[in-house]
Design an enzyme around this catalytic site. Structure first.
Site, PDB file in Angstrom:
ATOM      1  N   TYR A  49     -14.884   6.074   7.785  1.00 43.23           N
ATOM      2  CA  TYR A  49     -13.595   6.143   6.545  1.00 43.23           C
ATOM      3  C   TYR A  49     -14.185   5.765   5.380  1.00 43.23           C
ATOM      4  O   TYR A  49     -14.530   5.256   4.953  1.00 43.23           O
ATOM      5  CB  TYR A  49     -12.258   5.394   7.690  1.00 43.23           C
ATOM      6  CG  TYR A  49     -11.492   6.071   6.496  1.00 43.23           C
ATOM      7  CD1 TYR A  49     -10.383   7.016   7.405  1.00 43.23           C
ATOM      8  CD2 TYR A  49     -10.879   5.357   5.151  1.00 43.23           C
ATOM      9  CE1 TYR A  49      -9.388   6.909   6.210  1.00 43.23           C
ATOM     10  CE2 TYR A  49      -9.855   5.963   4.568  1.00 43.23           C
ATOM     11  CZ  TYR A  49      -9.098   6.553   5.321  1.00 43.23           C
ATOM     12  OH  TYR A  49      -8.012   7.192   4.548  1.00 43.23           O
ATOM     13  N   HIS A  77       0.768  -1.046  -0.109  1.00 43.07           N
ATOM     14  CA  HIS A  77      -0.122  -0.091   0.103  1.00 43.07           C
ATOM     15  C   HIS A  77       1.101   1.439   0.003  1.00 43.07           C
ATOM     16  O   HIS A  77       0.467   2.237  -0.311  1.00 43.07           O
ATOM     17  CB  HIS A  77      -0.647  -0.299   1.367  1.00 43.07           C
ATOM     18  CG  HIS A  77      -2.033   0.886   0.994  1.00 43.07           C
ATOM     19  ND1 HIS A  77      -2.586   1.822   0.369  1.00 43.07           N
ATOM     20  CD2 HIS A  77      -3.208   0.461   1.566  1.00 43.07           C
ATOM     21  CE1 HIS A  77      -3.573   2.474  -0.009  1.00 43.07           C
ATOM     22  NE2 HIS A  77      -4.438   1.516   0.479  1.00 43.07           N
TER      23      HIS A  77
END
Length: 788
Positions: free
Chosen positions: A591, A475
């Site tokens: 989120y 990531h």
């Protein structure tokens, strides 16, 4: 093996008769062709740098400027207002001697033309930057476009007529602005208000005011100073402190996955699927290197997005460190690293300067599959080091992999274009339990056996025994949309461009003299083997705790939602709020990832999807309010969500600003109770949409079964959910839900059922409104005829 061929390109021996020199012309030819390919790349990169440097103008525009200046001079006019004469006076003395007066004038005119051309380029780039800094268009209602926006659209279309390279817009993209601290604090308090009691909210408000009056403006000044100096005031700190400084396992906690087609597998031959997949990925890399990819844009517009994340897509590794990891990138590599049944191989994918054909790569992959050699002692589970804690892996790497054969083999993995696992399992939606198999497929891609993936690589490809494939991506170097763009191209090129023969093999011919794949050699000490076992135990416990659930929602899709005049993303996000409320009996911080790639080197921002408006709607629906009132509240919640998303995209988000203020406070050695509390708040519902960016690659009309499953990620909070979704075509939404078995309050399958019911209930609510509207129109129509 390519190294062996190059090593014996020439040999010499000293004999009593003298020096006996032997040359291998075949090997020298290979070296020559590789050198030619390398120089072609260098020339191509230099050419692209020049083209990018003059964008939005072109190299040919210099000729028009020069001809225009010379033409006006020929007509006895001086467009330079005396500058050409001054340039002529300052020409070197040698040119005054060697050139005639007319030649000196011509040279001076060309110098002036070049300076004028460069000035025009700077002016055009400045104008383009101003145009790209205009974001008001995003907040205007559909059908009510202001005159300013109409003029802006016209100018943007003029600037977009010339075909740009991948990185042409980079220097013209605006820098991410630093929001006013008071605005950020107000938006933060607004976002947490529905989650707190009155007393808790008052305490939070007092903390925010105290922070603003004491420390906030001091930290803000440092942040503004950084914003003036740095390309992006967030991205480097975000990469460093959120990703690279994390000392826990990156498997599950950070890495994410992408899946194959949902209903079909182009071939069941594992080696063939690997051959086409590797070829498609390398063709994409070629496009990136040559900058032939069209820059990504905001869907439905000509607005470009930052392409900086593409730079580290291939030939990249995250190397472990004791305090922080490091991203390392190489310009190019001509091989890939492969894992199969506990053994590591290096496969050269270029020969004599050309990319191997898919059939040749299949041939080489089959050689690996047929190789009966056993793993070296300690080799089979070596990859577990990348799945466990980072500090032990860093220590092992420094102590045991910094020299000798271990370093050479590790270099072969780390410098490879990407990593491939030839998995000995079968996966996909198959058999008598398709739902359960999809869940197992997701878990396999997310963590596998915890030792058969190399989680440090920028991305790893998994090819299963039955031909199914997928990827696992690290990531820190990029976000999901960048990897999704790569994966869309790979799947489409594999299925529709490269294709397969009737018996499932790759197309093309095979050069049987190809050197076999190189087996990597390891010397794994008992200390390393002990650490491998320890890291594997940590990773296995983490993997066993993950509860994954993947399901396609087929009741309706984007088409039906848009008929209700609702944003599909807002519809799904509000449905998630309803599902969570029904599942847990309350609300939580939510989120939702939003991109900030409208700005240079932008990455993501948080859309705090749990708003007062969405909570009011959920409470009204669950509290038995009238349908009309519920629909009114739903539309308010939808509009609020869209506005929050736009704010995040345009640099007016909350969380990245507060995060950077926190980093500045740590550098200054000052503490803030407010910032500490904000950054320690758990995200019990973490969501993300995987965008479909290249629909033109997929012919869903003629090939409706070639639908992507999208991808997913692990839960962010131990007692929360991770939800990823992809809106495919007009009638399908695929969901990926994750949680942890260790939490008694979460259940991915139960939450998945709640999501489906929430979607159905909200659509039923909106459909009733549509039916009422149509019936009222039907009853009103005859009345209007009577009136007339």
């Amino acid at each position: 093996m390519a190294e062996a061929h190059q090593a014996v390109a020439f040999q010499f021996t000293i004999t009593p008769e003298g020096i006996d020199l032997q040359l291998s012309y075949q090997a020298l030819n290979q070296i020559y062709l590789s050198g030619v390919r390398s120089w072609k790349k260098r020339v191509s990169r230099m050419k692209n740098r020049v083209i990018k440097g003059v964008y939005p103008a072109s190299l040919s525009s210099w000729l028009f400027v020069a001809i225009g200046i010379l033409a006006t001079m020929y007509m006895q006019s001086d467009p330079s207002m005396g500058l050409i004469g001054k340039i002529q006076q300052h020409l070197p003395l040698s040119l005054h001697v060697s050139l005639s007066s007319q030649g000196q004038t011509m040279l001076s005119a060309l110098v002036f033309s070049t300076l004028l051309w460069l000035s025009l380029i700077l002016a055009l780039r400045f104008c383009l930057k101003l145009l790209l800094s205009y974001h008001h268009w995003m907040f205007e209602q559909h059908g009510r476009v202001s005159n300013t926006t109409k003029v802006w659209v016209t100018l943007m279309r003029l600037f977009s007529r010339k075909k740009p390279l991948l990185y042409s817009y980079q220097t013209s993209l605006p820098h991410l602005p630093v929001p006013a601290i008071q605005d950020t604090l107000n938006r933060y308090l607004e976002s947490v208000h529905p989650l707190l009691s009155d007393s808790e909210f008052q305490l939070k408000t007092n903390l925010a005011k105290d922070f603003e009056l004491t420390l906030g403006h001091r930290l803000q000044r440092y942040l503004k100073l950084k914003a003036l100096w740095a390309t992006n005031y967030v991205s480097d700190w975000w990469e460093e402190y959120v990703y690279l400084r994390s000392r826990g396992p990156i498997m599950v906690n950070s890495n994410y996955y992408g899946m194959d087609f949902l209903y079909v597998t182009p071939t069941s031959v594992q080696a063939a699927r690997a051959g086409n997949t590797i070829t498609a990925l390398l063709l994409y890399r070629r496009k990136v290197n040559r900058e032939e990819l069209t820059p990504s844009r905001v869907p439905g517009t000509v607005i470009p997005l930052c392409a900086a994340q593409c730079e580290r897509m291939f030939n990249t590794i995250r190397t472990p460190g004791v305090e922080t990891d490091e991203l390392r990138h190489w310009q190019d590599s001509e091989f890939v690293a492969i894992y199969h049944k506990g053994r590591y191989f290096r496969l050269w994918v270029y020969r004599a300067g050309r990319l191997l054909s898919p059939r040749e790569i299949e041939y080489q992959i089959q050689r690996i599959l047929d190789d009966p050699s056993p793993p070296f002692p300690g080799e089979e589970k070596l990859g577990a080091l990348t799945a466990g804690e980072r500090i032990p892996w860093a220590q092992m790497r420094q102590q045991f992999f910094s020299s000798g054969v271990n370093k050479k083999s590790l270099d072969a993995i780390e410098k490879a274009a990407f990593f491939i696992t030839l998995d000995d399992e079968e996966q996909g939606m198959k058999g008598d339990d398709p739902a359960g198999n999809l869940d197992r497929y997701a878990k396999s891609l997310l963590h596998g056996k915890c030792y058969d993936r190399w989680f440090d690589k920028s991305f790893s490809i998994v090819i299963y025994k039955n031909g199914k494939n997928g990827l696992n991506a690290e990531h820190s170097w990029a976000d999901a949309p960048t990897v999704a763009h790569l994966w869309e191209y790979t799947l489409a090129t594999d299925a529709f461009q490269l294709g397969y023969t009737e018996d499932g093999h790759c197309k093309g011919e095979v050069e049987l003299s190809l050197p076999p794949p190189q087996r990597l050699v390891w010397e794994i000490s008992p200390e390393v083997q002990a650490q491998v076992c320890s890291s594997l135990a940590v990773a296995q416990a983490l993997a066993d705790d993950v509860d994954c659930h993947v399901f396609p929602f087929r009741d309706f899709g984007k088409g039906c939602i848009k008929k209700c005049k609702i944003s599909p993303d807002a519809f799904i996000q509000i449905s998630l709020q309803l599902a969570y409320y029904r599942d847990r009996g309350g609300f939580c911080l939510t989120y939702e990832a939003s991109m900030t790639r409208l700005f240079r080197e932008g990455r993501t921002e948080t859309v705090r999807s749990c708003s007062k408006e969405s909570c009011d709607f959920v409470k009204a629906l669950e509290g038995g309010e009238t349908e009309e009132e519920c629909r009114r509240l739903f539309r308010q919640a939808s509009e609020k969500h869209q506005n929050l998303y736009r704010m995040a995209m345009t640099g007016a988000g909350i969380d990245r600003h507060l995060f950077c203020l926190y980093v500045v406070s740590k550098y200054l050695g000052v503490g803030s109770a407010f910032l500490h509390e904000v950054l320690s708040e758990p995200w019990r519902l973490s969501t993300s949409q995987t965008p479909v960016q290249q629909l033109e690659l997929f012919d869903l009309k003629n090939h409706p079964d070639y639908i992507s499953l999208g991808g997913g990620f692990g839960p962010v909070a131990d007692d929360g959910y991770g939800v990823s979704y992809i809106i495919v075509g007009e009638d399908l939404i695929n969901f990926h839900v994750s949680s942890k078995h260790s939490c008694s309050e979460t259940d991915s399958h139960k939450f998945g059922a709640q999501i489906q019911k929430a979607l159905q209930d909200i659509m039923a609510l909106l459909s009733n409104d549509a039916k009422t509207s149509s019936s009222s129109k039907g009853t009103n129509q005859p009345q209007s005829k009577k009136l007339h």
